[in-house]
Write a protein that holds these residues in place. Structure first.
Motif, PDB file in Angstrom:
ATOM      1  N   GLY A 154       0.816  -1.202   0.000  1.00  0.00           N
ATOM      2  CA  GLY A 154       0.000   0.000   0.000  1.00  0.00           C
ATOM      3  C   GLY A 154       0.858   1.265   0.000  1.00  0.00           C
ATOM      4  N   LEU A 155       0.377   2.298  -0.684  1.00  0.00           N
ATOM      5  CA  LEU A 155       1.088   3.566  -0.775  1.00  0.00           C
ATOM      6  C   LEU A 155       0.461   4.539   0.217  1.00  0.00           C
ATOM      7  N   VAL A 156       1.163   4.835   1.297  1.00  0.00           N
ATOM      8  CA  VAL A 156       0.645   5.706   2.346  1.00  0.00           C
ATOM      9  C   VAL A 156       0.848   7.164   1.935  1.00  0.00           C
ATOM     10  N   HIS A 157      -0.224   7.944   2.025  1.00  0.00           N
ATOM     11  CA  HIS A 157      -0.173   9.358   1.651  1.00  0.00           C
ATOM     12  C   HIS A 157      -0.469  10.234   2.864  1.00  0.00           C
ATOM     13  N   HIS A 158       0.231  11.356   2.914  1.00  0.00           N
ATOM     14  CA  HIS A 158       0.068  12.300   4.012  1.00  0.00           C
ATOM     15  C   HIS A 158      -0.577  13.609   3.557  1.00  0.00           C
ATOM     16  N   GLY A 159      -0.939  13.682   2.288  1.00  0.00           N
ATOM     17  CA  GLY A 159      -1.556  14.899   1.776  1.00  0.00           C
ATOM     18  C   GLY A 159      -2.118  14.670   0.386  1.00  0.00           C
ATOM     19  N   LEU A 160      -2.710  15.710  -0.167  1.00  0.00           N
ATOM     20  CA  LEU A 160      -3.197  15.704  -1.549  1.00  0.00           C
ATOM     21  C   LEU A 160      -3.010  17.100  -2.114  1.00  0.00           C
ATOM     22  N   GLU A 161      -3.152  17.217  -3.415  1.00  0.00           N
ATOM     23  CA  GLU A 161      -2.988  18.515  -4.071  1.00  0.00           C
ATOM     24  C   GLU A 161      -4.273  18.930  -4.761  1.00  0.00           C
TER      25      GLU A 161
ATOM     26  N   ARG B 146      -3.831  11.788  10.760  1.00  0.00           N
ATOM     27  CA  ARG B 146      -4.256  10.557  10.099  1.00  0.00           C
ATOM     28  C   ARG B 146      -3.662  10.485   8.696  1.00  0.00           C
ATOM     29  N   THR B 147      -3.678   9.289   8.120  1.00  0.00           N
ATOM     30  CA  THR B 147      -3.162   9.085   6.764  1.00  0.00           C
ATOM     31  C   THR B 147      -4.233   8.440   5.896  1.00  0.00           C
ATOM     32  N   VAL B 148      -3.995   8.402   4.598  1.00  0.00           N
ATOM     33  CA  VAL B 148      -4.794   7.610   3.670  1.00  0.00           C
ATOM     34  C   VAL B 148      -3.838   6.698   2.909  1.00  0.00           C
ATOM     35  N   THR B 149      -4.362   5.597   2.390  1.00  0.00           N
ATOM     36  CA  THR B 149      -3.520   4.606   1.727  1.00  0.00           C
ATOM     37  C   THR B 149      -4.124   4.227   0.385  1.00  0.00           C
ATOM     38  N   ILE B 150      -3.293   4.161  -0.638  1.00  0.00           N
ATOM     39  CA  ILE B 150      -3.722   3.690  -1.950  1.00  0.00           C
ATOM     40  C   ILE B 150      -3.434   2.191  -2.039  1.00  0.00           C
ATOM     41  N   TYR B 151      -4.501   1.418  -2.195  1.00  0.00           N
ATOM     42  CA  TYR B 151      -4.378  -0.042  -2.321  1.00  0.00           C
ATOM     43  C   TYR B 151      -5.626  -0.513  -3.049  1.00  0.00           C
ATOM     44  N   ALA B 152      -5.442  -1.135  -4.184  1.00  0.00           N
ATOM     45  CA  ALA B 152      -6.567  -1.440  -5.077  1.00  0.00           C
ATOM     46  C   ALA B 152      -7.593  -2.359  -4.427  1.00  0.00           C
TER      47      ALA B 152
END
Length: 385
Positions: free
Chosen positions: A69-76, A94-100
């Protein structure tokens, strides 16, 4: 045939509910009309709130998620030729994670079967009886009746569960645009998701893996997919993501493309007698806020907790409060998804005055810490309790 909980649908909601119940010693049977290969390759959203990743880990299916999983700490947010970062972790912790979603389903199927779970593929549900709870289904040309204590309808928007709820109230909104989504064999051009507002329409740069990109374009609901060549798709994406600092979009072979309609939908109540609706069977959100899968996980987490209390103590207090508790979260997510959609998409019917209001709102969101924190809190996911 008899089980404690009959679960209709082997998507993430149904499979996760079965695993959650198994860990509490509660028997279930999962019925899925499609074959296993089809279920494991269905392409769906893959942005996971921290609530969702926490539940998957606690349920014993977080190993591959943690590795891949790709853990993200922000967005644009990108508009007016410039990018504006929303630091989600700094604002919320908190974080969000990219995982199909396809990988989540594979992990859950493998775990359920390894634990001896009863997951029946190519089992077409023919009838649901919420009162004397039972499910009639056909498998290998033979009809069977599965008697149970409770039924969980996790069979999606077009499933048989919601029609079994009499006098159900529905609320919906259709949007005047759709998404053309692609998968491309090219490393992502970004480390975090880019939500772009442009006068030609919205665009989203997501990620599937370090080598695969997932991108979307706003198009008309009746758009002809055949009119979009690879070159046209890449040219349009480049135009909508363009900035004044020389940022470049990487291009590569497109391996999958589809057009997804945009709608909001809620069915109330989410329970009738011994039948409980969960996930897309009860609600749909436009994908802009990435809430669909996360709402489904929240639903079945609440339902598993309620069923655990019922079998442990005999109390149906939590079961009686299931619909009301879930709907509070559903309507919050519906509003956030609607807000993100109308904030970022270009409405073909909007007036110049409305377009200027939209741009003013975007400027406010990226210049106000309070507004940015509200976006971050909802995007990362509000606590389950």
């Amino acid at each position: 045939m008899r089980t404690q909980v009959a679960i209709i649908g082997a998507g993430p909601a149904g499979l996760l509910l079965s695993q959650l119940l198994h860990r509490q010693g509660i028997d279930s049977v999962v019925l899925e009309s499609r074959d296993r290969a089809y279920v494991e390759r269905r392409q769906r959203a893959g942005m996971l709130e921290q609530n969702t990743t926490d539940v998957l880990r606690d349920t014993g299916v977080g190993g591959r998620l943690d590795r891949e999983g790709l853990v993200h700490h922000g967005l644009e947010l990108r508009f007016g030729g410039a990018g504006h970062r929303v630091p989600i972790t700094d604002l919320t912790g908190r974080t969000v994670t990219i995982y199909a979603q396809t990988e989540i389903v594979k992990d859950l199927v493998e775990r359920r079967l390894a634990d001896g779970g009863d997951v029946r593929f190519e089992a077409e549900v023919l009838a649901v009886d919420p009162a004397a709870p039972s499910v009639t289904f056909r498998q290998d040309g033979t009809e069977h009746v599965l008697e149970c204590d409770y039924i969980a309808g996790c069979d999606g928007f077009h499933g048989v569960s919601r029609p079994a709820v009499p006098d159900v109230r529905t609320f919906s909104r259709e949007y005047p645009f759709a998404w053309l989504g692609i998968l491309a064999d090219v490393p992502p051009s970004t480390d975090e998701l880019i939500y772009a507002h442009h006068e030609r329409g919205f665009a989203l740069h997501s990620l599937r893996s370090p080598k695969v990109s997932r991108l979307y374009l706003q198009v008309a609901p009746d758009e002809d997919l055949g009119a979009w060549s690879d070159a046209r798709i890449w040219d349009e994406l480049a135009a909508r993501f363009a900035t004044g600092d020389g940022w470049e979009l990487r291009e590569g072979p497109i391996t999958d493309r589809a057009i997804t309609p945009m709608r909001s939908f809620v069915a109330e109540p989410m329970r009738h007698d011994r039948l409980f609706l969960a996930g897309d069977a009860a609600h749909i959100v436009p994908p802009t806020g990435a809430k669909g899968l996360n709402l489904a996980v929240a639903d079945v987490t609440v339902l598993a907790e309620a069923l655990t209390e019922r079998y442990a103590s005999g109390s149906e207090t939590l079961l009686d409060g299931y619909s009301e508790r879930c709907l509070r979260r559903v309507w919050r997510a519906e509003h956030f998804s609607y807000w993100m959609t109308t904030l970022l998409h270009t409405d073909p019917g909007a007036t110049p005055f409305e377009h200027r209001l939209q741009r003013s709102h975007l400027d406010y969101v990226v210049s106000s810490q309070a507004a940015m924190t509200s976006l971050a809190e909802n995007y990362a996911g509000l606590p389950l309790k």
